[in-house]
Design an enzyme around this catalytic site. Structure first.
Site, PDB file in Angstrom:
ATOM      1  N   PRO A   2       3.080  18.842 -79.882  1.00 17.23           N
ATOM      2  CA  PRO A   2       4.114  18.069 -79.653  1.00 17.23           C
ATOM      3  C   PRO A   2       5.264  18.864 -79.481  1.00 17.23           C
ATOM      4  O   PRO A   2       5.678  19.643 -80.231  1.00 17.23           O
ATOM      5  CB  PRO A   2       4.241  17.241 -81.207  1.00 17.23           C
ATOM      6  CG  PRO A   2       2.971  17.334 -82.005  1.00 17.23           C
ATOM      7  CD  PRO A   2       2.281  18.640 -81.514  1.00 17.23           C
ATOM      8  N   GLU A   3       6.034  18.700 -78.394  1.00 20.16           N
ATOM      9  CA  GLU A   3       7.125  19.582 -77.772  1.00 20.16           C
ATOM     10  C   GLU A   3       8.368  18.883 -78.257  1.00 20.16           C
ATOM     11  O   GLU A   3       8.380  17.751 -78.536  1.00 20.16           O
ATOM     12  CB  GLU A   3       6.785  19.929 -76.520  1.00 20.16           C
ATOM     13  CG  GLU A   3       5.685  20.727 -76.138  1.00 20.16           C
ATOM     14  CD  GLU A   3       5.939  21.937 -76.463  1.00 20.16           C
ATOM     15  OE1 GLU A   3       7.010  22.512 -76.859  1.00 20.16           O
ATOM     16  OE2 GLU A   3       4.658  22.950 -76.475  1.00 20.16           O
TER      17      GLU A   3
END
Ligand SMILES: [Zn+2]
Length: 250
Positions: A2-3
């Protein structure tokens, strides 16, 4: 992994379900995350009202009286809004219960974190040294120009340094440098002001472009709702298709 945009999308998705709500219970099925969930976790958090839900870098902060819950999704974590009675599946390590709903953390690789931080969360060592937010006003061409002076590292390395600017992972660094027409190995200290201007704009465009491609419901018929996992429905209203989640939208 997850960015930053995914974490922001998670924040927006869970906000209506946690803001102004009181934590009524917790279920810790596996405390062995990147940092161990403390044994007295329930005692620390149950009964607290969530006053603010903010994102700092890739950390989600549930700010309460007296302290904050710090949540990080690590490499593979996700949060779902569920009915607390929903039987847990493998890798569903932790629930935060808010009366009739719960936030459930699934994290197959267990690099995520759920911690209680007493007092002012901005002083927590995990957060105290974080750089500016790439979508906030402080990430300006002037800022980048100043931050790069005298720096001999490649501009890509500098862009990915969370002490300078948070949440620019490898994908976004590559994309932003491409859009700005800057070679990733260019020495940071040699960037002209004009190139700093182009790069700041490119970083914002790249991150914001992500949001535009990741709608909650639009064009997602039959795909799982990003908040609750139920299948997105589609209906014709007038001449147009309407996409919605029958669980999240009443
Ligand atoms: Zn939903």
């Amino acid at each position: 992994m997850p960015e930053l945009p995914e974490v922001e999308i998670t924040r927006r998705g869970i906000e209506p379900f946690v803001l102004g709500k009181t934590i009524t219970g917790v279920a810790v099925r596996n405390p062995n995350l990147r940092r161990r969930v403390p044994r007295n976790f329930a005692r620390l958090v149950v009964g607290r009202l969530v006053k603010r839900l903010v994102r700092r870098g890739k950390y989600l902060l549930l700010e309460c009286d007296g302290g904050s819950l710090i949540v990080h999704l690590g490499m593979s974590g996700s949060l779902r809004v569920i009915d607390p009675q929903t039987p847990p599946r493998e890798h569903d390590h932790l629930d935060l219960v808010f009366g009739g709903t719960a936030l459930r953390l699934r994290d197959p690789r267990r690099f995520g974190m759920v911690l209680w931080s007493a007092g002012d969360v901005s002083r927590n060592p995990l957060l105290a040294k974080l750089g500016v937010e790439p979508l906030g006003g402080r990430f300006s061409p002037e800022f980048l120009y100043r931050a790069t002076r005298g720096r001999d590292v490649g501009v890509k390395q500098l862009l990915m340094n969370a002490r300078v600017v948070v949440g620019i992972g490898n994908i976004y660094a590559n994309e932003s440098l491409f859009r700005a027409g800057i070679h990733p190995r260019t020495r940071a200290g040699r960037l002209s002001f004009a190139r700093c201007e182009r790069l700041v704009a490119a970083v914002r465009d790249t991150l914001l472009g992500y949001f535009q491609q990741h709608y909650y419901v639009y064009d997602r018929a039959a795909l799982p709702c990003r908040v609750c996992g139920a299948a997105i429905r589609v209906a014709r209203l007038g001449q147009r298709s309407s996409f919605f989640c029958a669980t999240c939208q009443r």
